[in-house]
Design an enzyme around this catalytic site. Structure first.
Site, short mmCIF file in Angstrom:
data_model
loop_
_atom_site.label_atom_id
_atom_site.label_comp_id
_atom_site.label_asym_id
_atom_site.label_seq_id
_atom_site.Cartn_x
_atom_site.Cartn_y
_atom_site.Cartn_z
N ASP A 1 0.82 -1.21 0.00
CA ASP A 1 0.00 0.00 0.00
C ASP A 1 0.86 1.27 0.00
OD1 ASP A 1 -2.38 1.41 0.03
OD2 ASP A 1 -2.44 1.53 2.20
N ASP B 1 5.16 5.04 7.48
CA ASP B 1 3.89 4.32 7.50
C ASP B 1 4.06 2.92 6.91
OD1 ASP B 1 1.32 4.11 8.28
OD2 ASP B 1 0.46 5.03 6.50
#
Length: 513
Positions: free
Chosen positions: A402, A422
């Protein structure tokens, strides 16, 4: 007479059994304990764990200047007690970085400007804290906060340079990890992006939790900040095969493991991250001034203290995270310098994924897509494409599907490193040499990761299947590179340069071994 002989025989047998039991259960264990230091089993996971628990300083912290240390769980290198230390002592991890750092232009922050900014931030926090306590009729004997120049988070910020977020031998990182693990919190709040979206969604329309992680910003007593991501899933819980990558929860232990893997790969692009058991009552609820955050705390039927995101992500109590009854484990990732001091550029990943149930991006259907990207600025004239490939290798190893954007510090321009945030097509020779080294038995990736993660408070951070998956994925990468070399030639696949110097014993690599 025969009966008497039988009684004597039974008595002798009973005494013999008692003597055997005494030897087996009492004397033999003592003999084993005496022999154990000289006959320690190779690869005993308890050895490294015990050393880490009793004396954290015995674990490697100054990454390229490691001395003798503890026995890793995955076995030991001949002549050395630690595969991790042997890895960081390898010549490949001691090659001078190019180009050399020559002046202030190679440091992210101007130190005096940064210190003035942080002093103003501390003074403003003291004023607001005083006003809050007066409004709440609270008394406090605590003195105002002072900015300490030696604080680990300050030194971490001042040490960021053109080559990475920290240097290979930096003692600051280990101190920062220790401080994030131990310092008490003085405030807790939502992150800025969550604040911007509060109230912007309709909670009645949310059917299932988003993949975005519930997270909070915690500030510590030294004024440092970290992003707290609480545990949402057990370590051995796997993502269902029918889940899309944008539906699954992010995992707190993945954030911790990503930092250690990034350090082992010598990228140094992931902010220092550590695991911690947080008391959600004392260290979040009782120190937050955010009324919305206060309002989402509740006590579950099992008498555990829980909280959830008000909006926009998980609006319902069934998506809450809960302590046991107050303690909740999670990851803490150090904050990077403020955007006011160090602006960052957020760039869409050319290989972004589709976020619809049936959609596909151009790179998934266009066989010539990569050739097109290579003709477009900035991928046609800088190290940017090679840095993106480094990031793709890292994401493949950690299972991150992602990566829709990447970030860069604008100060360092097009050739600056990509920040791997992240975490929860050609390859640099330097990167390939590191991967080849980590495929060798003496430096096996799963073994050095297992040892590196022993120092974390939440150890074991990864389960054995996850560790072994790293080895499999590494072999997949090396086989792919070898296939590209066979098809296109080494000169077309491997990018050489002054920074990519070969290591004495990493060799040309048995890429598929």
């Amino acid at each position: 007479m025969p009966g008497l002989r039988r009684d004597r025989l039974l008595t002798l047998l009973l005494l013999g059994a008692l003597l055997s039991a005494d030897l087996y259960f009492h004397l033999w264990p003592q003999v084993q304990r005496q022999l154990r230091p000289r006959e320690r089993p190779r690869g005993c996971p308890c050895t490294g764990r015990a050393a880490a628990a009793s004396d954290p300083s015995t674990i490697v912290h100054n990454f390229s200047r490691a001395g003798p240390g503890t026995e890793p769980a995955g076995g030991s290198r001949s002549g050395s007690s630690s595969k991790l230390q042997a890895l960081f002592a390898h010549p490949l991890y001691n090659v001078p970085e190019e180009p050399p750092l020559v002046g202030a232009e190679d440091s992210l922050l101007a130190s005096q400007e940064a210190l003035r900014y942080y002093r103003r931030k501390v003074a403003r926090w003291n004023r607001r804290h005083k006003m809050y306590r007066e409004q709440m009729n609270l008394t406090s004997l605590d003195p105002p906060l002072q900015l300490r120049l030696e604080a680990s988070w300050v030194q971490f910020h001042l040490g960021i340079n053109r080559h990475g977020l920290y240097s290979r031998s930096s003692p600051v990182v280990s101190k920062l990890l220790q401080d994030m693990r131990n310092f008490p919190t003085i405030s807790a709040d939502y992150s800025q992006d969550e604040k911007a979206l509060l109230g912007a969604c309709d909670c009645t329309q949310i059917v299932k939790p988003s993949g975005v992680h519930l997270k909070l910003v915690l500030r510590f007593s030294d004024f440092g900040k970290a992003m707290f991501k609480p545990m949402r899933q057990q370590r051995d819980e796997e993502t269902p095969v029918d889940f899309f990558y944008f539906i699954d929860f992010q995992r707190h232990n993945a954030e911790i493991a990503a930092f250690h893997l990034d350090r082992i790969l010598d990228f140094r692009r992931v902010p220092p991250t550590v695991g911690r058991l947080v008391n959600v009552t004392k260290e979040i609820l009782e120190v937050t001034k955010n009324e919305i955050l206060q309002s989402v705390f509740f006590v579950s039927p099992a008498s555990n203290v829980c909280f959830f995101a008000k909006c926009p992500y998980m609006c319902k109590t069934e998506y809450a995270v809960c302590g046991n009854p107050h303690l909740l484990e999670g990851s803490l990732s150090a904050f990077l310098p403020s955007l006011n001091l160090a602006p960052r550029l957020s760039v869409p990943n050319p290989w972004i994924r589709s976020y619809t149930l049936a959609g596909k991006e151009e790179w998934e259907v266009n066989a010539l897509y990569c050739d097109t990207v290579k003709q477009i600025y900035p991928y046609n004239s800088s190290q940017r494409l090679l840095n993106v490939i480094d990031m793709a290798i890292f994401d493949f190893l950690i299972g991150n599907m992602d990566r829709h954007h990447y970030e860069m510090f604008t100060k360092f321009g097009d050739d600056g490193f990509l920040i791997h945030l992240d975490n929860a097509r050609g390859i640099k020779k330097k990167t390939l040499l590191h991967l080849q080294l980590l495929a060798q038995p003496d430096y096996r990736l799963s073994d050095v990761m297992r040892e590196s993660l022993l120092e974390d408070q939440l150890s074991p951070v990864l389960t054995e299947p996850h560790l072994l998956a790293l080895d499999r994925r590494l072999q997949t990468i090396l086989r792919t590179v070898e296939g590209c070399i066979v098809a296109h030639g080494e000169q077309s696949v491997i990018a050489d340069g002054p920074v990519e110097q070969s290591a004495p014993d990493s060799g040309r690599a048995n890429l598929t071994s």
